[in-house]
Design a protein around this motif. Structure first.
Motif, PDB file in Angstrom:
ATOM      1  N   ASP A 274       6.599  -8.736  -3.673  1.00  0.00           N
ATOM      2  CA  ASP A 274       5.756  -7.972  -5.146  1.00  0.00           C
ATOM      3  C   ASP A 274       4.369  -7.394  -4.488  1.00  0.00           C
ATOM      4  O   ASP A 274       4.217  -6.277  -5.509  1.00  0.00           O
ATOM      5  N   SER A 275       3.706  -7.779  -3.518  1.00  0.00           N
ATOM      6  CA  SER A 275       2.780  -6.528  -3.006  1.00  0.00           C
ATOM      7  C   SER A 275       2.917  -8.084  -1.166  1.00  0.00           C
ATOM      8  O   SER A 275       3.077  -8.332  -0.886  1.00  0.00           O
ATOM      9  N   GLY A 276       2.409  -6.648  -0.895  1.00  0.00           N
ATOM     10  CA  GLY A 276       1.980  -6.971   0.526  1.00  0.00           C
ATOM     11  C   GLY A 276       2.606  -6.267   1.739  1.00  0.00           C
ATOM     12  O   GLY A 276       3.323  -4.886   1.123  1.00  0.00           O
ATOM     13  N   THR A 277       2.407  -6.065   3.089  1.00  0.00           N
ATOM     14  CA  THR A 277       2.748  -5.465   3.474  1.00  0.00           C
ATOM     15  C   THR A 277       3.878  -5.314   4.256  1.00  0.00           C
ATOM     16  O   THR A 277       4.225  -7.036   4.637  1.00  0.00           O
ATOM     17  N   VAL A 278       4.798  -4.417   4.453  1.00  0.00           N
ATOM     18  CA  VAL A 278       5.883  -4.964   5.496  1.00  0.00           C
ATOM     19  C   VAL A 278       6.234  -4.671   6.564  1.00  0.00           C
ATOM     20  O   VAL A 278       6.678  -5.911   6.559  1.00  0.00           O
ATOM     21  N   VAL A 279       5.485  -3.666   7.315  1.00  0.00           N
ATOM     22  CA  VAL A 279       5.406  -3.462   8.935  1.00  0.00           C
ATOM     23  C   VAL A 279       4.733  -3.151   9.454  1.00  0.00           C
ATOM     24  O   VAL A 279       3.771  -1.108   7.979  1.00  0.00           O
ATOM     25  N   GLY A 295       5.799  -3.867  -5.960  1.00  0.00           N
ATOM     26  CA  GLY A 295       6.179  -4.548  -6.774  1.00  0.00           C
ATOM     27  C   GLY A 295       7.015  -3.865  -7.823  1.00  0.00           C
ATOM     28  O   GLY A 295       6.667  -2.406  -8.163  1.00  0.00           O
ATOM     29  N   PRO A 296       7.425  -4.687  -9.135  1.00  0.00           N
ATOM     30  CA  PRO A 296       7.296  -6.088  -9.123  1.00  0.00           C
ATOM     31  C   PRO A 296       8.641  -5.883  -8.119  1.00  0.00           C
ATOM     32  O   PRO A 296      10.005  -5.337  -7.889  1.00  0.00           O
TER      33      PRO A 296
END
Length: 414
Positions: A274-279, A295-296
Motif C-alpha cells: 500500500d505504501s513504503g519504500t521499495v528500494v 498503493g493500493p
C-alpha cells in the motif's frame, strides 16, 4: 637596469614564441578517427559517464583509452576486442560488451523468446568461474538436471576459464534440436557431463494455482520465474483471478528466479504494498535515489515468499522490499547476493554495453551484494523434480503453508 630590461625582453619573446607555437598547433586539423576508433571511444565515454566505481578499479581511465586507441583496427572485430580489453581492466563480470547478435538476444531474453538450453548464468565475482544462477522452468537444461550453483567447466569441449559471460552464452545457443555437452562441477558430486538438446524457450514468467492448506484454507500459489517486461501485468492478472476464487493467503515462489528488469521488480513489489519504500539506489557520487509504492495493493491477504540460492537480482529487490516493509515473511535458503544494477547502452553499430551504474539497498538500507538475504525461516531443500514443486515433497513450500496457517488472518478464515 639594462641587464634587467634584456631579461624581461627575452622572457617576453620566449613567451610569445610558446603562445605562437601553441596557437599553430591548435590550428592544425585533428586526425579524424576511423569508424572503429569512434566505436571504441563511444564505449569508453559511456563507461566514463555511467560506471559505478569512479576510480575505475583504481586506475587512470583516460590512460586506458589512450592505450586502446594506439592499436590499429582493421575491422569491427578488432574494435570489439579493444573494448573487451578496456572493460576487463574494471574487474567487474557484470560490465561487459555485447556484439550485435548478443545485444539483440539479451533484449529478447527480457521480452519474448530465445533458442538454446535455458540457463541463466553468471561469473562468480569471487572465483571467476562460470556458474548457473538457475535453469529456466521447463527448459531443456532443467529437464537435463542442471541446478543453481553448478559450475560449468566446458561447453562442447571448450574450457570456460577464459570465456566472457556472453561468449559462454553464445556457445550454448543454437538451433532447435541440436545437441550440446556441458562438463559441470557440483558440490559433493564432483565433475560430470550433461547432454542437452537445444529447444525454443518460452519465457512465460508466471505460474498461478489455487491450492489448499492442510485445513482446507484456499491458498494462492504463484511462481515467478523471471522479471521480464510482461511479469507485472501477468502477475497482477493472476492475483486478481485468485482473489476472485477466494484465496485467503499467498505463497510467492521466487526460487531459482535470476532476476531481470529492475523496473519490473519494482512494479511487482507495488502490487503487494500500500505504501513504503521499495528500494534505494546509490550511484557513484553516493547520491541516494528511491522508488516508492503508493498503493493500493491488489490484496491484503498474508504472504510468504520462497527463496533459495538461485533467487537473484530483481528477485532479491522484491524479497527485500516485502520483508523490510513487514508485508511478507521469507522461507527457504539465503539468496544469491547480487546487489548491483546494470543498464544497457547501444553502440553505433548495433552492439552494446551492459554497465554497472549503481548498487541497491533494501528499505532498511541493507547492502546484500555478495551476502544475499537470509530468510525469516531457514529450510534446506534437496533437489526435487519440477512436478514435485508445491507438494508434500517440497519442504520449503510446506513450511510456508505452516507459516500461513499460523497467521491470524488465515486462521480466522478456517
Amino acid at each position: 637596469m639594462e641587464f634587467m630590461h634584456k631579461r624581461v625582453f627575452r622572457s617576453g619573446l620566449v613567451l610569445l614564441l610558446v603562445v605562437w607555437i601553441s596557437f599553430l598547433g591548435f590550428c592544425q586539423p585533428a586526425m579524424a578517427l576511423t569508424e572503429e576508433q569512434q566505436l571504441v571511444s563511444q564505449a569508453w565515454r559511456i563507461v566514463n559517464r555511467a560506471y559505478l566505481d569512479e576510480t575505475f578499479n583504481h586506475q587512470n581511465w583516460y590512460g586506458v583509452r589512450r592505450q586502446a586507441l594506439k592499436k590499429p583496427f582493421n575491422n569491427h572485430q578488432a574494435a570489439y576486442t579493444a573494448i573487451q580489453g578496456m572493460l576487463k581492466t574494471l574487474d567487474d563480470p557484470f560490465t561487459r560488451f555485447l556484439d550485435p547478435e548478443q545485444y539483440r538476444s539479451l533484449q529478447v531474453n527480457t521480452s519474448g523468446e530465445l533458442t538454446g538450453v535455458g540457463l541463466q548464468i553468471a561469473l562468480n565475482p569471487q572465483t571467476g568461474k562460470l556458474e548457473v544462477v538457475s535453469p529456466i522452468a521447463g527448459s531443456p537444461a532443467e529437464k537435463a538436471g542442471m541446478r543453481p550453483r553448478d559450475r560449468i567447466l566446458k561447453i562442447a569441449g571448450v574450457s570456460t576459464a577464459q570465456l566472457t559471460l556472453d561468449e559462454a552464452a553464445n556457445r550454448m545457443r543454437g538451433s532447435v534440436g541440436s545437441l550440446v555437452t556441458l562438463l559441470i562441477e557440483r558440490d559433493e558430486e564432483g565433475q560430470k557431463e550433461i547432454r542437452i538438446v537445444r529447444d525454443r524457450i518460452t519465457l512465460n514468467p508466471v505460474v498461478a494455482q489455487l491450492h489448499s492448506s492442510g485445513q482446507g484454507v484456499p491458498i494462492g500459489y504463484l511462481r515467478l520465474t523471471q522479471f521480464n517486461a510482461n511479469a507485472p501485468q501477468d502477475l497482477a492478472q493472476a492475483i486478481n483471478d485468485l482473489e476472485k476464487k477466494g484465496a485467503a493467503g499467498y505463497v510467492l515462489d521466487l526460487r531459482n528466479n535470476p532476476g531481470g528488469l529492475l523496473q519490473s521488480g519494482i512494479e511487482v513489489a507495488r502490487l503487494w504494498l500500500d505504501s513504503g519504500t521499495v528500494v534505494y539506489t546509490v550511484n557513484r557520487q553516493g547520491i541516494l535515489g528511491s522508488f516508492e509504492s503508493f498503493g493500493p495493493s491488489l490484496t491484503q491477504e498474508p504472504l510468504v515468499i520462497l527463496v533459495n540460492e538461485g533467487t537473484a537480482s530483481a528477485s532479491e529487490i522484491l524479497a527485500g522490499a516485502l520483508q523490510d516493509n513487514g508485508r511478507a515473511q521469507l522461507v527457504g535458503e539465503t539468496t544469491f547476493g547480487k546487489g548491483l544494477i546494470q543498464s544497457l547502452f547501444e553502440l553505433a553499430d548495433g552492439s552494446g554495453l551492459a554497465v554497472t551504474i549503481a548498487k541497491y539497498e533494501t528499505p532498511n538500507h541493507r547492502d546484500i551484494n555478495k551476502l544475499g538475504i537470509k530468510p525469516d525461516k531457514v529450510v534446506h531443500q534437496k533437489s526435487i523434480q519440477r512436478d514435485q514443486i508445491g507438494t508434500q515433497a517440497d519442504l520449503q513450500y510446506q513450511a510456508a503453508l505452516d507459516m500461513l496457517q499460523k497467521s491470524s488472518l488465515v486462521a480466522g478464515a478456517v
